[in-house]
Design a protein around this motif. Sequence first.
Motif, PDB file in Angstrom:
ATOM      1  N   PHE A   8       0.829  -1.207   0.000  1.00 17.88           N
ATOM      2  CA  PHE A   8       0.000   0.000   0.000  1.00 17.88           C
ATOM      3  C   PHE A   8       0.863   1.256   0.000  1.00 17.88           C
ATOM      4  CE2 PHE A   8      -1.715   3.555   2.477  1.00 17.88           C
ATOM      5  CZ  PHE A   8      -2.779   3.899   1.663  1.00 17.88           C
ATOM      6  N   ASP A   9       0.429   2.211  -0.795  1.00 16.52           N
ATOM      7  CA  ASP A   9       1.007   3.551  -0.807  1.00 16.52           C
ATOM      8  C   ASP A   9      -0.135   4.500  -1.176  1.00 16.52           C
ATOM      9  OD1 ASP A   9       2.342   5.937  -2.459  1.00 16.52           O
ATOM     10  OD2 ASP A   9       3.835   5.128  -1.067  1.00 16.52           O
ATOM     11  N   PRO A  10      -0.212   5.679  -0.591  1.00 12.55           N
ATOM     12  CA  PRO A  10      -1.302   6.601  -0.932  1.00 12.55           C
ATOM     13  C   PRO A  10      -1.423   6.885  -2.419  1.00 12.55           C
ATOM     14  CG  PRO A  10      -0.145   7.382   1.020  1.00 12.55           C
ATOM     15  CD  PRO A  10       0.641   6.207   0.502  1.00 12.55           C
ATOM     16  N   SER A  11      -0.343   6.721  -3.161  1.00 13.71           N
ATOM     17  CA  SER A  11      -0.361   7.016  -4.590  1.00 13.71           C
ATOM     18  C   SER A  11      -1.213   6.040  -5.399  1.00 13.71           C
ATOM     19  CB  SER A  11       1.066   7.021  -5.142  1.00 13.71           C
ATOM     20  OG  SER A  11       1.649   5.727  -5.048  1.00 13.71           O
ATOM     21  N   VAL A  12      -1.665   4.930  -4.790  1.00 13.02           N
ATOM     22  CA  VAL A  12      -2.491   3.978  -5.544  1.00 13.02           C
ATOM     23  C   VAL A  12      -3.865   4.570  -5.854  1.00 13.02           C
ATOM     24  CG1 VAL A  12      -1.294   1.994  -4.558  1.00 13.02           C
ATOM     25  CG2 VAL A  12      -3.431   2.783  -3.507  1.00 13.02           C
ATOM     26  N   GLU A  13      -4.247   5.620  -5.131  1.00 10.18           N
ATOM     27  CA  GLU A  13      -5.528   6.283  -5.401  1.00 10.18           C
ATOM     28  C   GLU A  13      -5.332   7.459  -6.340  1.00 10.18           C
ATOM     29  OE1 GLU A  13      -8.760   6.081  -2.187  1.00 10.18           O
ATOM     30  OE2 GLU A  13      -6.968   6.748  -1.099  1.00 10.18           O
ATOM     31  N   THR A  14      -6.305   7.665  -7.220  1.00  5.91           N
ATOM     32  CA  THR A  14      -6.289   8.805  -8.130  1.00  5.91           C
ATOM     33  C   THR A  14      -7.604   9.552  -7.972  1.00  5.91           C
ATOM     34  OG1 THR A  14      -4.946   7.577  -9.722  1.00  5.91           O
ATOM     35  CG2 THR A  14      -6.084   9.552 -10.521  1.00  5.91           C
ATOM     36  N   ILE A  15      -7.547  10.775  -7.502  1.00  8.32           N
ATOM     37  CA  ILE A  15      -8.750  11.563  -7.263  1.00  8.32           C
ATOM     38  C   ILE A  15      -9.099  12.350  -8.521  1.00  8.32           C
ATOM     39  CG2 ILE A  15      -9.779  13.392  -5.866  1.00  8.32           C
ATOM     40  CD1 ILE A  15      -7.991  12.494  -3.566  1.00  8.32           C
ATOM     41  N   TYR A 202     -20.696 -13.207  -0.375  1.00 10.52           N
ATOM     42  CA  TYR A 202     -20.791 -11.746  -0.424  1.00 10.52           C
ATOM     43  C   TYR A 202     -19.403 -11.129  -0.561  1.00 10.52           C
ATOM     44  CZ  TYR A 202     -25.613 -12.450   0.992  1.00 10.52           C
ATOM     45  OH  TYR A 202     -26.935 -12.849   1.023  1.00 10.52           O
ATOM     46  N   PHE A 203     -19.291 -10.137  -1.442  1.00  5.97           N
ATOM     47  CA  PHE A 203     -18.009  -9.521  -1.796  1.00  5.97           C
ATOM     48  C   PHE A 203     -18.013  -8.028  -1.468  1.00  5.97           C
ATOM     49  CE2 PHE A 203     -18.817 -13.110  -4.548  1.00  5.97           C
ATOM     50  CZ  PHE A 203     -17.597 -13.765  -4.646  1.00  5.97           C
ATOM     51  N   SER A 204     -16.857  -7.524  -1.029  1.00  4.60           N
ATOM     52  CA  SER A 204     -16.748  -6.082  -0.778  1.00  4.60           C
ATOM     53  C   SER A 204     -16.811  -5.290  -2.081  1.00  4.60           C
ATOM     54  CB  SER A 204     -15.451  -5.758  -0.041  1.00  4.60           C
ATOM     55  OG  SER A 204     -14.318  -5.969  -0.869  1.00  4.60           O
ATOM     56  N   GLN A 205     -16.461  -5.903  -3.189  1.00  2.00           N
ATOM     57  CA  GLN A 205     -16.468  -5.303  -4.528  1.00  2.00           C
ATOM     58  C   GLN A 205     -15.442  -4.187  -4.684  1.00  2.00           C
ATOM     59  OE1 GLN A 205     -20.619  -4.147  -5.161  1.00  2.00           O
ATOM     60  NE2 GLN A 205     -21.065  -6.154  -6.020  1.00  2.00           N
ATOM     61  N   THR A 206     -15.248  -3.397  -3.684  1.00  3.19           N
ATOM     62  CA  THR A 206     -14.281  -2.304  -3.716  1.00  3.19           C
ATOM     63  C   THR A 206     -13.048  -2.676  -2.895  1.00  3.19           C
ATOM     64  OG1 THR A 206     -15.434  -1.295  -1.866  1.00  3.19           O
ATOM     65  CG2 THR A 206     -16.010  -0.509  -4.072  1.00  3.19           C
ATOM     66  N   GLU A 274      -9.324   2.197  -8.864  1.00  5.39           N
ATOM     67  CA  GLU A 274     -10.364   3.183  -9.150  1.00  5.39           C
ATOM     68  C   GLU A 274     -11.506   2.671 -10.022  1.00  5.39           C
ATOM     69  OE1 GLU A 274     -10.612   5.922  -7.636  1.00  5.39           O
ATOM     70  OE2 GLU A 274      -8.620   6.144  -6.749  1.00  5.39           O
ATOM     71  N   ASP A 275     -11.410   1.465 -10.566  1.00  4.04           N
ATOM     72  CA  ASP A 275     -12.501   0.904 -11.371  1.00  4.04           C
ATOM     73  C   ASP A 275     -13.116  -0.266 -10.615  1.00  4.04           C
ATOM     74  OD1 ASP A 275     -14.244  -0.190 -13.192  1.00  4.04           O
ATOM     75  OD2 ASP A 275     -12.878  -0.077 -14.900  1.00  4.04           O
ATOM     76  N   GLY A 328     -10.313   3.999  -3.371  1.00  3.86           N
ATOM     77  CA  GLY A 328     -11.029   4.191  -4.627  1.00  3.86           C
ATOM     78  C   GLY A 328     -12.174   5.177  -4.500  1.00  3.86           C
ATOM     79  N   GLY A 329     -12.596   5.704  -5.659  1.00  3.87           N
ATOM     80  CA  GLY A 329     -13.605   6.752  -5.688  1.00  3.87           C
ATOM     81  C   GLY A 329     -14.954   6.347  -5.128  1.00  3.87           C
ATOM     82  N   ILE A 330     -15.397   5.119  -5.400  1.00  7.43           N
ATOM     83  CA  ILE A 330     -16.676   4.657  -4.850  1.00  7.43           C
ATOM     84  C   ILE A 330     -16.625   4.715  -3.328  1.00  7.43           C
ATOM     85  CG2 ILE A 330     -18.204   2.678  -4.574  1.00  7.43           C
ATOM     86  CD1 ILE A 330     -18.475   3.792  -7.322  1.00  7.43           C
ATOM     87  N   ASN A 331     -15.549   4.225  -2.747  1.00  7.67           N
ATOM     88  CA  ASN A 331     -15.422   4.239  -1.287  1.00  7.67           C
ATOM     89  C   ASN A 331     -15.282   5.648  -0.726  1.00  7.67           C
ATOM     90  OD1 ASN A 331     -15.722   1.557  -0.585  1.00  7.67           O
ATOM     91  ND2 ASN A 331     -13.553   1.074  -0.852  1.00  7.67           N
ATOM     92  N   ARG A 332     -14.554   6.508  -1.425  1.00  3.99           N
ATOM     93  CA  ARG A 332     -14.421   7.883  -0.933  1.00  3.99           C
ATOM     94  C   ARG A 332     -15.793   8.562  -0.900  1.00  3.99           C
ATOM     95  NH1 ARG A 332      -9.844   7.511  -4.248  1.00  3.99           N
ATOM     96  NH2 ARG A 332     -10.812   8.710  -5.927  1.00  3.99           N
TER      97      ARG A 332
END
Length: 363
Positions: A8-15, A202-206, A274-275, A328-332
Amino acid sequence: MATQPVRFDPSVETIADDEAETLASLKDSFREILDTTSKDYGHAVRAVHAKAHGIVRGVFTVAEGLPPVLAQGIFATPGTHDAILRISTNAGDILDDSVSLPRGIALKILDVEGSRLPGAENATTQDFIMVNGPAFAAPDAKAFSKNLKLLSKTTDRLDGLKKAMSATLRVVESALEAVGTESATLKTMGGAKPVHPLGETYFSQTPFRYGAYIAKFALFPVAPELTRLTGDIVDITARPDALREVVREELIEHGGTWELRVQLNTDLETMPIEDASVEWDQAQSPFVTVGKLTVEPQLSWENGASEKTEDALSYSVWHGVTDHQPLGGINRARKETYELSADFRGSFNGCPIHEPSRMSEIA
């Protein structure tokens, strides 16, 4: 593992540049759904997953002897925790079960340790929210906002049309599955098969942070009493609460056991953050068990009593520890929208919602 997991690194997310605008649109849709249903029912319900089919108490056990790559976050310390599980359908209004939609499960684990996520600093719970499909119906928050805006316009309206449409869409979805494909969109619109909720995976999906790594979560039924229900079609004809009935029958008689499993991210290209519509390949990275949920035989729904528990509880992927930060964006987008829903319910119903620290605090 044959392939090392991505760290994990914060850079894995793209806003996205327009993420704030998308969030505002989502909040507008949530408010419209909440305003509509609260006026119609005289009582506020959740803006998503409004109808519960069962609420049960259990014990969650973190597995012993996990290798370092799996002994992360709340799974770093073996032990047992009280837990409460809610089984639901994903619409924001209380629908007849003949409108067949994806099933959801929300798991709240109590008394966990670790630094807390923003907004959850004063609690000691960890929530997991999952749906009976491995991928989200929309790739990102912007697409989800468009879908939700359409759904908000039909909330609690045209009940007869929804039933007829659901029946038609189930036929179409069954035809697609017969040739080896399926449509998450059709399922979300009412084309899901009326399967027994207790037999589903059941899946978290995100994706989520998994300590030093990144993962998705899933809850697998493992008790024979549950796995025999996998794929079982529930008779929903003229039974508006059929799912609540069949869940109650099974849990009174048998209880149940599930395993919580994690799927570590091993490739950011094929397992994007992000997808959310992309299913991570289980052959590339299989789900691995990190904990077990045990539910003893009990009454999963009692009219006149379970509603009080419903009002007292809220679930959010942002109720938890920093080591399991939603990604990811859905979670944010879920953070402020779920807070909006819980705050609205608490205010409208005159029952402020607080995170429990022990099972005795839950109605």
